[in-house]
Motif scaffolding. Structure first.
Motif, PDB file in Angstrom:
ATOM      1  N   LYS A  17       0.540  -1.296  -0.215  1.00 47.96           N
ATOM      2  CA  LYS A  17       0.322   0.007  -0.351  1.00 47.96           C
ATOM      3  C   LYS A  17       0.661   1.200  -0.347  1.00 47.96           C
ATOM      4  O   LYS A  17       0.345   2.307  -0.787  1.00 47.96           O
ATOM      5  CB  LYS A  17      -0.773  -0.198   0.953  1.00 47.96           C
ATOM      6  N   GLU A  19       3.756   1.746  -0.994  1.00 47.09           N
ATOM      7  CA  GLU A  19       5.096   1.856  -2.029  1.00 47.09           C
ATOM      8  C   GLU A  19       4.462   1.756  -3.424  1.00 47.09           C
ATOM      9  O   GLU A  19       5.093   2.297  -4.446  1.00 47.09           O
ATOM     10  CB  GLU A  19       5.447   0.355  -1.956  1.00 47.09           C
ATOM     11  N   LEU A  20       2.972   1.396  -4.117  1.00 44.59           N
ATOM     12  CA  LEU A  20       2.587   1.947  -4.819  1.00 44.59           C
ATOM     13  C   LEU A  20       2.841   3.410  -5.208  1.00 44.59           C
ATOM     14  O   LEU A  20       1.738   4.114  -4.671  1.00 44.59           O
ATOM     15  CB  LEU A  20       1.583   0.508  -5.797  1.00 44.59           C
ATOM     16  N   THR A  21       2.625   3.941  -6.528  1.00 43.11           N
ATOM     17  CA  THR A  21       2.468   5.485  -6.616  1.00 43.11           C
ATOM     18  C   THR A  21       1.379   5.578  -6.952  1.00 43.11           C
ATOM     19  O   THR A  21       0.565   4.384  -7.577  1.00 43.11           O
ATOM     20  CB  THR A  21       3.489   5.880  -7.365  1.00 43.11           C
ATOM     21  N   LEU A  22       1.028   6.765  -7.319  1.00 41.55           N
ATOM     22  CA  LEU A  22      -1.256   6.989  -7.633  1.00 41.55           C
ATOM     23  C   LEU A  22      -0.831   6.470  -9.060  1.00 41.55           C
ATOM     24  O   LEU A  22      -1.721   5.574  -9.693  1.00 41.55           O
ATOM     25  CB  LEU A  22      -1.226   8.438  -7.289  1.00 41.55           C
ATOM     26  N   GLU A  23       0.267   6.750 -10.181  1.00 40.42           N
ATOM     27  CA  GLU A  23       0.508   6.570 -10.844  1.00 40.42           C
ATOM     28  C   GLU A  23       0.814   4.949 -11.254  1.00 40.42           C
ATOM     29  O   GLU A  23      -0.362   4.465 -12.293  1.00 40.42           O
ATOM     30  CB  GLU A  23       1.893   7.375 -12.187  1.00 40.42           C
ATOM     31  N   GLN A  24       1.508   3.866 -10.463  1.00 38.66           N
ATOM     32  CA  GLN A  24       0.954   3.195 -10.578  1.00 38.66           C
ATOM     33  C   GLN A  24      -0.693   2.497 -10.348  1.00 38.66           C
ATOM     34  O   GLN A  24      -0.797   1.381 -11.437  1.00 38.66           O
ATOM     35  CB  GLN A  24       2.088   2.219  -9.496  1.00 38.66           C
ATOM     36  N   ARG A  26      -3.539   3.334 -10.756  1.00 44.98           N
ATOM     37  CA  ARG A  26      -4.051   3.922 -11.744  1.00 44.98           C
ATOM     38  C   ARG A  26      -3.695   3.173 -13.360  1.00 44.98           C
ATOM     39  O   ARG A  26      -4.901   2.624 -13.364  1.00 44.98           O
ATOM     40  CB  ARG A  26      -4.026   5.415 -12.325  1.00 44.98           C
ATOM     41  N   ASP A  91      10.918  -4.508  -5.560  1.00 42.31           N
ATOM     42  CA  ASP A  91      10.931  -2.513  -6.023  1.00 42.31           C
ATOM     43  C   ASP A  91       9.794  -3.066  -3.830  1.00 42.31           C
ATOM     44  O   ASP A  91       9.900  -1.135  -3.615  1.00 42.31           O
ATOM     45  CB  ASP A  91      10.198  -2.562  -6.624  1.00 42.31           C
TER      46      ASP A  91
END
Length: 133
Positions: A17, A19-24, A26, A91
């Motif tokens: 939760k 580590e994932l960027t908003l872009e990832q 999306r 990652d």
């Protein structure tokens, strides 16, 4: 062993939760929506699989195949890409040794690309408690 795996699962839940960027997030959502359309899978069946109840359904397998290909886990020949899996796992979990262990246990080449995606998805979920797609 079970206790350490439980600790890993809890850690993964928190880390994923964070580590994932908003872009990832999306991009994953877009992939899911497109793969649902492509595969014709029932959204409820897909949701259930993401919660750990993956049933042997041809359309679910097509959906998972689509997701694995879009993320880069599988190539066009249906072979799992260990280097991509490892990079993406490291990652998120930040532990190369754990990523190697998960790959060793969960890279399950099936008779078809759909079976490969399905079996590997189930194993990763069993080992981590996380839907990897």
């Amino acid at each position: 062993m079970k206790f350490s795996l439980a600790v890993v699962v809890l850690t993964l839940l928190v880390v994923v939760k964070a580590e994932l960027t908003l872009e990832q997030l999306r991009k994953l959502k877009t992939h899911r929506e497109e793969c649902l359309k492509e595969s014709g899978a029932d959204p409820e069946v897909v949701s259930n699989a993401r919660r750990g109840n993956a049933v042997d359904d041809p359309k679910l397998k097509e959906h998972l195949l689509c997701m694995f290909k879009r993320i880069g886990f599988l190539n066009d020949e249906g072979q799992l890409q260990k280097d991509v899996l490892k990079r993406k796992l490291v990652d998120v979990i930040k532990e190369e040794e754990l990523a190697d262990k998960l790959i060793a246990e969960c890279v399950i080449q099936g008779e078809t690309p759909q079976a490969t995606a399905f079996n590997s998805f189930k194993c990763f979920f069993k080992e981590t408690g996380l839907p990897i797609v």
